[in-house]
Motif scaffolding. Structure first.
Motif, short mmCIF file in Angstrom:
data_model
loop_
_atom_site.label_atom_id
_atom_site.label_comp_id
_atom_site.label_asym_id
_atom_site.label_seq_id
_atom_site.Cartn_x
_atom_site.Cartn_y
_atom_site.Cartn_z
N VAL A 20 -31.34 19.96 12.26
CA VAL A 20 -30.39 20.27 11.21
C VAL A 20 -30.21 21.79 11.17
O VAL A 20 -31.18 22.53 11.27
CB VAL A 20 -30.89 19.78 9.83
CG1 VAL A 20 -29.92 20.16 8.72
CG2 VAL A 20 -31.11 18.26 9.85
N CYS A 21 -28.98 22.21 11.04
CA CYS A 21 -28.67 23.64 10.99
C CYS A 21 -28.87 24.15 9.57
O CYS A 21 -28.26 23.64 8.63
CB CYS A 21 -27.23 23.87 11.45
SG CYS A 21 -26.69 25.57 11.27
N ALA A 22 -29.72 25.17 9.42
CA ALA A 22 -29.97 25.73 8.09
C ALA A 22 -28.79 26.57 7.61
O ALA A 22 -28.67 26.85 6.42
CB ALA A 22 -31.24 26.57 8.12
N ALA A 23 -27.91 26.96 8.52
CA ALA A 23 -26.76 27.78 8.12
C ALA A 23 -25.63 26.93 7.56
O ALA A 23 -25.09 27.22 6.51
CB ALA A 23 -26.27 28.60 9.32
N CYS A 24 -25.27 25.84 8.27
CA CYS A 24 -24.13 25.03 7.80
C CYS A 24 -24.55 23.68 7.24
O CYS A 24 -23.74 22.95 6.69
CB CYS A 24 -23.10 24.85 8.93
SG CYS A 24 -23.61 23.71 10.23
N GLY A 25 -25.83 23.33 7.41
CA GLY A 25 -26.33 22.11 6.81
C GLY A 25 -26.06 20.84 7.59
O GLY A 25 -26.42 19.75 7.15
N ILE A 66 -28.90 26.00 19.59
CA ILE A 66 -27.76 26.61 18.88
C ILE A 66 -26.94 25.49 18.24
O ILE A 66 -26.59 24.50 18.89
CB ILE A 66 -26.87 27.40 19.88
CG1 ILE A 66 -27.69 28.50 20.59
CG2 ILE A 66 -25.64 27.98 19.18
CD1 ILE A 66 -28.15 29.63 19.71
N CYS A 67 -26.61 25.67 16.96
CA CYS A 67 -25.82 24.66 16.25
C CYS A 67 -24.45 24.49 16.90
O CYS A 67 -23.72 25.47 17.09
CB CYS A 67 -25.64 25.07 14.79
SG CYS A 67 -24.49 24.02 13.88
N PRO A 68 -24.07 23.25 17.24
CA PRO A 68 -22.76 23.05 17.89
C PRO A 68 -21.58 23.19 16.93
O PRO A 68 -20.43 23.27 17.36
CB PRO A 68 -22.86 21.61 18.42
CG PRO A 68 -23.85 20.95 17.52
CD PRO A 68 -24.84 22.02 17.12
N PHE A 69 -21.86 23.26 15.63
CA PHE A 69 -20.77 23.38 14.65
C PHE A 69 -20.46 24.82 14.28
O PHE A 69 -19.30 25.19 14.10
CB PHE A 69 -21.11 22.58 13.38
CG PHE A 69 -21.33 21.12 13.66
CD1 PHE A 69 -20.28 20.28 13.97
CD2 PHE A 69 -22.62 20.59 13.64
CE1 PHE A 69 -20.49 18.94 14.24
CE2 PHE A 69 -22.84 19.26 13.90
CZ PHE A 69 -21.77 18.42 14.21
N CYS A 70 -21.50 25.64 14.15
CA CYS A 70 -21.26 27.00 13.68
C CYS A 70 -21.93 28.07 14.56
O CYS A 70 -21.87 29.25 14.24
CB CYS A 70 -21.71 27.15 12.23
SG CYS A 70 -23.49 27.24 12.02
N ALA A 71 -22.59 27.64 15.64
CA ALA A 71 -23.20 28.57 16.61
C ALA A 71 -24.39 29.34 16.05
O ALA A 71 -24.84 30.30 16.65
CB ALA A 71 -22.17 29.52 17.21
ZN LIG Z 1 -24.45 25.11 11.86
#
Ligand SMILES: [Zn+2]
Length: 131
Positions: A34-39, A48-53
Protein backbone atom coordinates in the motif's frame (compact mmCIF):
# COMPACT_ATOMS: atom_id res chain seq x y z
CA UNK A 1 -17.98 -31.98 -7.06
CA UNK A 2 -15.45 -30.19 -4.91
CA UNK A 3 -11.94 -30.78 -6.09
CA UNK A 4 -9.09 -31.02 -3.63
CA UNK A 5 -5.84 -29.78 -5.04
CA UNK A 6 -3.19 -32.47 -4.95
CA UNK A 7 -0.83 -31.35 -7.69
CA UNK A 8 2.61 -30.25 -6.60
CA UNK A 9 3.23 -26.56 -6.91
CA UNK A 10 6.40 -25.03 -8.19
CA UNK A 11 7.71 -22.53 -5.65
CA UNK A 12 7.43 -18.87 -6.64
CA UNK A 13 10.47 -16.79 -7.32
CA UNK A 14 11.39 -14.69 -4.32
CA UNK A 15 12.70 -11.30 -5.31
CA UNK A 16 13.78 -8.31 -3.25
CA UNK A 17 10.35 -6.82 -3.86
CA UNK A 18 8.38 -9.93 -2.92
CA UNK A 19 10.50 -11.26 -0.04
CA UNK A 20 8.44 -9.52 2.65
CA UNK A 21 5.28 -10.95 1.12
CA UNK A 22 6.52 -14.52 1.28
CA UNK A 23 8.03 -14.10 4.74
CA UNK A 24 4.56 -13.04 5.95
CA UNK A 25 2.94 -15.85 3.96
CA UNK A 26 5.04 -18.34 5.93
CA UNK A 27 3.25 -16.98 9.02
CA UNK A 28 -0.12 -17.32 7.28
CA UNK A 29 -0.44 -13.58 6.69
CA UNK A 30 -1.66 -12.17 3.41
CA UNK A 31 -0.04 -8.81 2.75
CA UNK A 32 -0.52 -6.24 0.03
CA UNK A 33 1.70 -3.29 -0.81
CA UNK A 34 0.00 0.00 0.00
CA UNK A 35 1.31 3.43 -0.90
CA UNK A 36 1.56 5.71 2.14
CA UNK A 37 1.47 8.77 -0.13
CA UNK A 38 -1.75 8.12 -2.10
CA UNK A 39 -3.26 5.34 -0.01
CA UNK A 40 -3.77 2.92 -2.90
CA UNK A 41 -2.90 -0.76 -2.80
CA UNK A 42 -1.31 -2.40 -5.83
CA UNK A 43 -0.32 -5.80 -7.12
CA UNK A 44 2.24 -7.19 -8.07
CA UNK A 45 4.74 -5.89 -5.50
CA UNK A 46 6.78 -2.91 -6.61
CA UNK A 47 9.13 -0.55 -4.80
CA UNK A 48 7.55 2.45 -6.56
CA UNK A 49 3.80 3.14 -6.42
CA UNK A 50 2.32 2.64 -9.91
CA UNK A 51 -0.31 5.34 -9.25
CA UNK A 52 1.74 8.25 -7.98
CA UNK A 53 5.40 7.14 -8.33
CA UNK A 54 6.05 7.53 -4.61
CA UNK A 55 8.59 5.23 -2.99
CA UNK A 56 6.63 5.21 0.29
CA UNK A 57 5.25 1.73 -0.30
CA UNK A 58 4.47 -0.28 2.82
CA UNK A 59 3.28 -3.81 3.40
CA UNK A 60 -0.08 -4.06 5.15
CA UNK A 61 -2.06 -7.11 6.08
CA UNK A 62 -5.00 -7.51 3.71
CA UNK A 63 -8.49 -8.72 4.57
CA UNK A 64 -8.06 -11.81 2.41
CA UNK A 65 -11.41 -11.13 0.80
CA UNK A 66 -11.96 -10.68 -2.90
CA UNK A 67 -14.21 -11.40 -5.84
CA UNK A 68 -13.63 -13.35 -9.03
CA UNK A 69 -12.98 -10.87 -11.84
CA UNK A 70 -12.55 -13.53 -14.51
CA UNK A 71 -11.61 -17.20 -14.56
CA UNK A 72 -10.85 -20.14 -16.80
CA UNK A 73 -10.91 -23.85 -15.95
CA UNK A 74 -8.01 -25.83 -17.39
CA UNK A 75 -9.57 -29.21 -18.07
CA UNK A 76 -7.20 -30.80 -20.59
CA UNK A 77 -4.62 -31.66 -17.99
CA UNK A 78 -4.25 -34.58 -15.61
CA UNK A 79 -5.56 -32.58 -12.69
CA UNK A 80 -7.86 -29.78 -13.85
CA UNK A 81 -7.52 -26.42 -12.13
CA UNK A 82 -9.11 -23.00 -12.21
CA UNK A 83 -6.96 -20.00 -13.02
CA UNK A 84 -8.50 -16.65 -12.14
CA UNK A 85 -8.03 -12.97 -11.74
CA UNK A 86 -9.29 -12.08 -8.28
CA UNK A 87 -9.97 -8.48 -7.33
CA UNK A 88 -9.03 -7.95 -3.71
CA UNK A 89 -11.22 -5.95 -1.33
CA UNK A 90 -8.28 -3.54 -1.13
CA UNK A 91 -8.51 -2.83 -4.87
CA UNK A 92 -5.81 -4.60 -6.87
CA UNK A 93 -6.42 -7.64 -9.04
CA UNK A 94 -4.12 -10.64 -8.87
CA UNK A 95 -3.61 -13.69 -11.04
CA UNK A 96 -4.18 -16.78 -8.92
CA UNK A 97 -5.98 -20.12 -8.69
CA UNK A 98 -9.40 -20.85 -7.24
CA UNK A 99 -9.27 -24.08 -5.26
CA UNK A 100 -11.43 -26.31 -3.05
CA UNK A 101 -14.50 -25.80 -5.15
CA UNK A 102 -16.79 -27.23 -7.80
CA UNK A 103 -15.47 -25.65 -11.00
CA UNK A 104 -18.94 -25.80 -12.53
CA UNK A 105 -20.30 -23.39 -9.93
CA UNK A 106 -17.62 -20.72 -10.30
CA UNK A 107 -18.96 -17.38 -11.41
CA UNK A 108 -17.65 -13.94 -12.18
CA UNK A 109 -18.31 -11.68 -9.21
CA UNK A 110 -18.42 -14.56 -6.72
CA UNK A 111 -16.85 -13.80 -3.33
CA UNK A 112 -13.67 -15.67 -2.48
CA UNK A 113 -11.24 -15.76 0.42
CA UNK A 114 -7.50 -16.32 0.47
CA UNK A 115 -6.07 -19.72 1.38
CA UNK A 116 -2.39 -20.56 1.27
CA UNK A 117 -1.00 -23.57 -0.53
CA UNK A 118 2.36 -25.14 0.17
CA UNK A 119 4.92 -25.36 -2.63
CA UNK A 120 7.79 -27.74 -3.06
CA UNK A 121 10.68 -26.42 -0.96
CA UNK A 122 9.41 -22.86 -1.24
CA UNK A 123 7.10 -20.41 0.51
CA UNK A 124 3.33 -20.91 0.46
CA UNK A 125 1.43 -19.16 -2.30
CA UNK A 126 -1.94 -17.40 -1.99
CA UNK A 127 -4.91 -18.95 -3.72
CA UNK A 128 -8.60 -18.40 -3.21
CA UNK A 129 -11.67 -20.44 -2.41
CA UNK A 130 -15.34 -19.52 -2.68
CA UNK A 131 -17.04 -18.37 0.52
ZN1 LIG B 1 0.86 6.16 -4.52
Amino acid sequence: MTREMTRKLTPPMETAESKAFFDAARDGKFMVPVCAACGKAHWYPRAICPFCASDRVEWREASGNGTIYTFSVMRRVKEPYAIAHVTLAEGPTMLTNVVDCDFDTLAIGAPVRVTFRETENGPPVPMFKPV
